[in-house]
Design a protein around this motif. Sequence first.
Motif, short mmCIF file in Angstrom:
data_model
loop_
_atom_site.label_atom_id
_atom_site.label_comp_id
_atom_site.label_asym_id
_atom_site.label_seq_id
_atom_site.Cartn_x
_atom_site.Cartn_y
_atom_site.Cartn_z
N CYS A 70 -2.98 -3.31 -3.30
CA CYS A 70 -3.17 -4.33 -2.26
C CYS A 70 -3.79 -5.58 -2.86
O CYS A 70 -3.34 -6.70 -2.63
N CYS B 236 -7.08 5.82 1.81
CA CYS B 236 -6.94 4.95 0.65
C CYS B 236 -7.09 5.74 -0.65
O CYS B 236 -7.97 6.60 -0.75
N ILE B 237 -6.24 5.48 -1.61
CA ILE B 237 -6.36 6.15 -2.90
C ILE B 237 -6.91 5.21 -3.96
O ILE B 237 -6.89 5.51 -5.15
N PHE B 238 -7.35 4.04 -3.55
CA PHE B 238 -7.98 3.07 -4.46
C PHE B 238 -7.09 2.76 -5.66
O PHE B 238 -7.53 2.74 -6.79
N CYS B 239 -5.83 2.50 -5.36
CA CYS B 239 -4.91 2.20 -6.44
C CYS B 239 -4.97 0.72 -6.80
O CYS B 239 -4.56 0.33 -7.88
N GLY B 240 -5.45 -0.11 -5.90
CA GLY B 240 -5.58 -1.52 -6.20
C GLY B 240 -4.31 -2.33 -6.03
O GLY B 240 -4.29 -3.52 -6.34
N CYS C 130 0.83 -1.21 0.00
CA CYS C 130 0.00 0.00 0.00
C CYS C 130 0.87 1.26 0.00
O CYS C 130 1.66 1.47 0.90
N CYS D 284 -2.31 2.48 4.45
CA CYS D 284 -3.58 2.61 5.14
C CYS D 284 -4.13 1.26 5.59
O CYS D 284 -5.23 1.20 6.13
S1 SF4 Z 1 -6.16 0.41 -2.88
FE1 SF4 Z 1 -5.10 -0.87 -1.41
S2 SF4 Z 1 -2.94 -0.46 -1.74
FE2 SF4 Z 1 -4.07 1.19 -2.76
S3 SF4 Z 1 -4.22 2.76 -1.19
FE3 SF4 Z 1 -6.07 1.57 -0.98
S4 SF4 Z 1 -5.55 0.04 0.56
FE4 SF4 Z 1 -3.63 0.91 -0.12
#
Ligand code: SF4
Lengths: 176, 329
Positions: free
Chosen positions: A102, A96-100, A67, A71
């Motif tokens: 994780c 979270c930036i929802f980058c995926g 991550c 987060c």
């Molecule tokens: S999508 Fe996953 S890796 Fe990306 S910021 Fe959110 S929790 Fe972290």
Amino acid sequence: MSVVKDIAAVSQGMWATWKHLFRKPLTIPYPEQKRTPPPRYRARIVLTRDPQGGERCVACYLCSAACPVDCISMQAGERENGRRYAEWFRINFSRCIFCGLCAEACPTMAIQMTPDYELCSRDIMSLLYEKEDLLIDGCGKEPEYNFYRHAGIGVVNPRGGNPDEQPPVDVRGLVP
Amino acid sequence: MPDLIDILIIIAKLGTILVVILSLAANLVLAERRMLAWIQDRQGPNRVGPQGLLQPLADLIKLVTKEDLRPAGADKWLFLLAPAMAAIPAMLTFAVVPFGSPVHLLGRVITLQVVDLNVGVLFFMALSSIAVYGITLGGWASNSKYALLGGIRGLAQLISYELVMGLSLVPVVMLTHSFSLNEIVAAQATVPFLLYQPLAFLLFFISLLAECKRTPFDIPEAESELVAGFHTEYSGLRFGLFFVGEYLNIIVLGGVAATFFLGGWHGPFLPPLVWFCAKVLAFCFVFIWTRGTLPRLRSDQLMHLCWKVLTPVALGNILCTGWWLTIKP
Ligand code: SF4
Ligand code: SF4
């Protein structure tokens, strides 16, 4: 003649905007109309279960390490049979930036992204999702996959007993 | 000696004009936002009231309730006065614009024009020069580099384009033999000057864009370089005055352009007042359309365009008009 060219360029621009003036807007009035995002849309994160209903997460910390905004946090625990699980698991959706990344890092397909994008709240603490909030009852996007039927310690079958697995190598037997 | 009724009529005309222009300006802001949105395939503000029609009211409430900030080190009186200096000349200009044919009411002839000055053109030029003070002093008094730069740019731009504007009006005056806007309108009863003087109209229109500080000449308030230019430090109602002043300017200059080149209130079939409003609104539309299309010029390109292209062309146009008027039978 550069003047002629310039005038032509300006007229072209004016004509383009004129046409767009009468076009149907591409945007939609949001809360009244909602778009259905594509199934692979990256929004609210869930923790899935395997087809047998067990928790998939093995608390390996890979998602947390991947991550970029740090987060995800958790505490690993271990059952009697050696099966690891997360004692607690927390995602801070206000960061979270929802980058995926994780979901990409997870070896067990436990952590997955869903298209539920309507995550917002006036109370920032309510964006702190605990394991109970994250864990769902289904398998998410991988309905078949069960990590322990392919690899890992003998939770489902004895070690090396899965169909696509080799029996463990006796390291002592390799000694020349 | 004007009697009481004449004075009352003038006050009534002034009041009507003030109310109409101010509300038109407020609604023009909304119209611009929606039209720009359509040009960009968006919806634009459509929340407050049906189709967003109450947005101007909401904006007004917002501006009134905001804090009126004055930066430390600002020149107090100039800072407070500058917005008014920007907005008032625009409104005053409308005093000489005839917006309809004379009306006969209860045995009196009421001209639809506040005053018929015999030097209307000069009055208009003078007022548009005064408008420079508002933005320059506003930018200077704010004690901020961005505002100062915006003010300086505005000063240079407006003074330069004033010249082109004046020169492009000379052929009109030559054709009419009069400085009175009423006479100018009367001279266009059959053919608008647009057909006699298309070049002068183009020059006038370009300098109008520059006078209103509209894209492609919005360098005094270039958002991407100067934050907000000369009104960077303004907030609340004073900012609103600058803002509405810009739109007032558009409407008034649209009216002036309609008077000089499109035949004022003359037009077939429809009543004169309707024709005038339609012409003004058409100008407003073209202003907005241009804003939705053209990118901003650089400061040096602006000066280049003004001094090396528009001014010589305007002078040549005057010469040609003079020549034509002398050889005309
Ligand atoms: S999508 Fe996953 S890796 Fe990306 S910021 Fe959110 S929790 Fe972290
Ligand atoms: S990467 Fe997957 S298995 Fe590992 S801790 Fe994260 S969710 Fe659990």
